[in-house]
Design a protein around this motif. Structure first.
Motif, mmCIF file in Angstrom:
data_model
loop_
_atom_site.group_PDB
_atom_site.id
_atom_site.type_symbol
_atom_site.label_atom_id
_atom_site.label_comp_id
_atom_site.label_asym_id
_atom_site.label_seq_id
_atom_site.Cartn_x
_atom_site.Cartn_y
_atom_site.Cartn_z
ATOM 1 N N LYS A 18 -16.302 94.014 -30.983
ATOM 2 C CA LYS A 18 -14.845 93.884 -30.934
ATOM 3 C C LYS A 18 -14.402 93.584 -29.510
ATOM 4 N N SER A 19 -13.518 92.601 -29.382
ATOM 5 C CA SER A 19 -12.955 92.246 -28.078
ATOM 6 C C SER A 19 -11.497 91.865 -28.256
ATOM 7 N N ALA A 20 -10.764 91.801 -27.181
ATOM 8 C CA ALA A 20 -9.335 91.492 -27.270
ATOM 9 C C ALA A 20 -9.104 90.124 -27.887
ATOM 10 N N PHE A 34 -18.876 98.323 -29.888
ATOM 11 C CA PHE A 34 -19.976 97.827 -30.715
ATOM 12 C C PHE A 34 -20.280 98.873 -31.776
ATOM 13 N N ASN A 35 -20.460 98.420 -33.025
ATOM 14 C CA ASN A 35 -20.829 99.325 -34.114
ATOM 15 C C ASN A 35 -21.841 98.652 -35.032
ATOM 16 N N GLN A 36 -22.604 99.462 -35.732
ATOM 17 C CA GLN A 36 -23.568 98.974 -36.714
ATOM 18 C C GLN A 36 -23.225 99.556 -38.083
ATOM 19 N N ASN A 97 -23.402 89.238 -37.773
ATOM 20 C CA ASN A 97 -22.799 89.567 -36.475
ATOM 21 C C ASN A 97 -21.308 89.241 -36.501
ATOM 22 N N PRO A 98 -20.485 90.142 -37.069
ATOM 23 C CA PRO A 98 -19.041 89.931 -37.047
ATOM 24 C C PRO A 98 -18.474 90.139 -35.645
ATOM 25 N N GLN A 99 -17.602 89.251 -35.239
ATOM 26 C CA GLN A 99 -16.869 89.381 -33.985
ATOM 27 C C GLN A 99 -15.392 89.524 -34.327
#
Length: 311
Positions: A18-20, A34-36, A97-99
């Motif tokens: 996750k980012s802005a 970051f999560n799994q 890899n979801p962003q």
């Protein structure tokens, strides 16, 4: 007695960043978290239906690795029958890899891994499982020839077949008439028909084109704009619930799982769509794919609160 839902599909372990905002080409930015999570369209849809109280079994293939063991543990914890899932040493379990950005929108890269090892011959060995089901739910994260064979078997044994064409790809229209419910989102519908779905009129035209291609019923999910259903007899538009989205990763999967659950309980199309809209609304307010999927009690509470607000 509740009808049995059989989900034939994929497993993915989601490594979520996750980012802005999203990166631009050649750019490096500092992320936030970051999560799994266990995920995959097939597993998500199976667990979505099971958490609502559905009678659900899952078929697919995993690698002999920690990710695969996590997937089985997740299915067991959510009462999804998993006795017939296959394991392989030829590939690792699937990875996604979801962003995510701050608005909850996502971009996802998928490495299918063991999902691509689940072949038509494997399905033939499990034909009794197909026969035992009432509703079969399919996606496109396993080999397309396996999806086609599942459609053939489902049709042969007179099952309700829900095809969620994601990730979208060109499909063999010889199978279209065997599919009971074709359920793309607006982007997938556009790819499948070549019709711009950025407007409501375009969505309707795209749905009509899918009917012309031979699909019996067409359901297009539209994110925050709700959903649109059409067949040769009826047309239904269902709005979404207004919520603050945090993570839309499993929004479509939660909707499809809930829609299958509605059908398994002999609910009307209208009621199944409305219920699925509530389920997906809850899912997008939480992080992760499977962790975001609500229970029936949570959905009932959500709907009761919405009724009180309207009153």
């Amino acid at each position: 007695m509740m009808k049995k839902i059989l989900v034939i599909g994929s497993f993915m372990t989601d490594l979520v960043v996750k980012s802005a905002r999203f990166c631009q080409e050649g750019e490096t930015i500092i992320g936030e978290t970051f999560n799994q999570f266990t995920g995959g369209k097939g597993a998500n849809q199976a667990i979505a239906a099971a958490r609502l109280g559905g009678n659900v079994e899952m078929l697919g293939e995993l690698g002999n690795d920690a990710f695969g063991r996590d997937q089985i543990n997740s299915l067991k914890a959510n009462n999804v029958k998993n006795d017939n899932i296959l394991f392989t040493d030829k590939a690792m379990s699937g990875i996604g890899n979801p962003q995510l950005d701050d608005s909850g929108k996502n971009r996802i890269v998928v490495i299918p891994g063991a999902n691509l090892q689940f072949k038509p011959d494997d399905l033939e060995e499990l034909v009794e499982v197909v026969q035992s089901a009432d509703i079969i739910v399919l996606q496109l994260e396993i080999p397309i020839e396996t999806v086609y064979r599942a459609i053939e078997l489902g049709s042969k044994y007179h099952k309700v077949i829900i095809l969620n064409p994601a990730p979208a790809q060109e499909l063999d229209l010889r199978y279209a008439s065997l599919v009971t419910y074709m359920t793309p989102n607006e982007h997938e519908a556009q790819l499948l028909t070549g019709i711009d779905t950025s407007s409501q009129e375009g969505v309707k035209e795209s749905a009509e084109e899918l009917l012309r291609q031979g699909y019996q019923n067409v359901l297009i999910t539209l994110g925050e704009k709700g959903s649109y259903f059409v067949n040769k007899r009826v047309e239904i538009q269902v709005p979404s619930y207004e919520v603050k989205a945090i993570d839309t990763t499993a929004a479509g999967d939660s909707f499809i799982g809930a829609f299958a659950f509605g059908l398994a309980n002999d609910e009307s199309i209208q009621d199944s769509l409305s219920y699925a809209s509530a389920v997906s609304a809850i899912a997008v307010t939480r992080m992760g794919a499977q962790p975001s999927l609500p229970t029936k009690a949570e959905v009932d509470t959500f709907l009761n609160q919405k009724v009180k607000v309207k009153a």
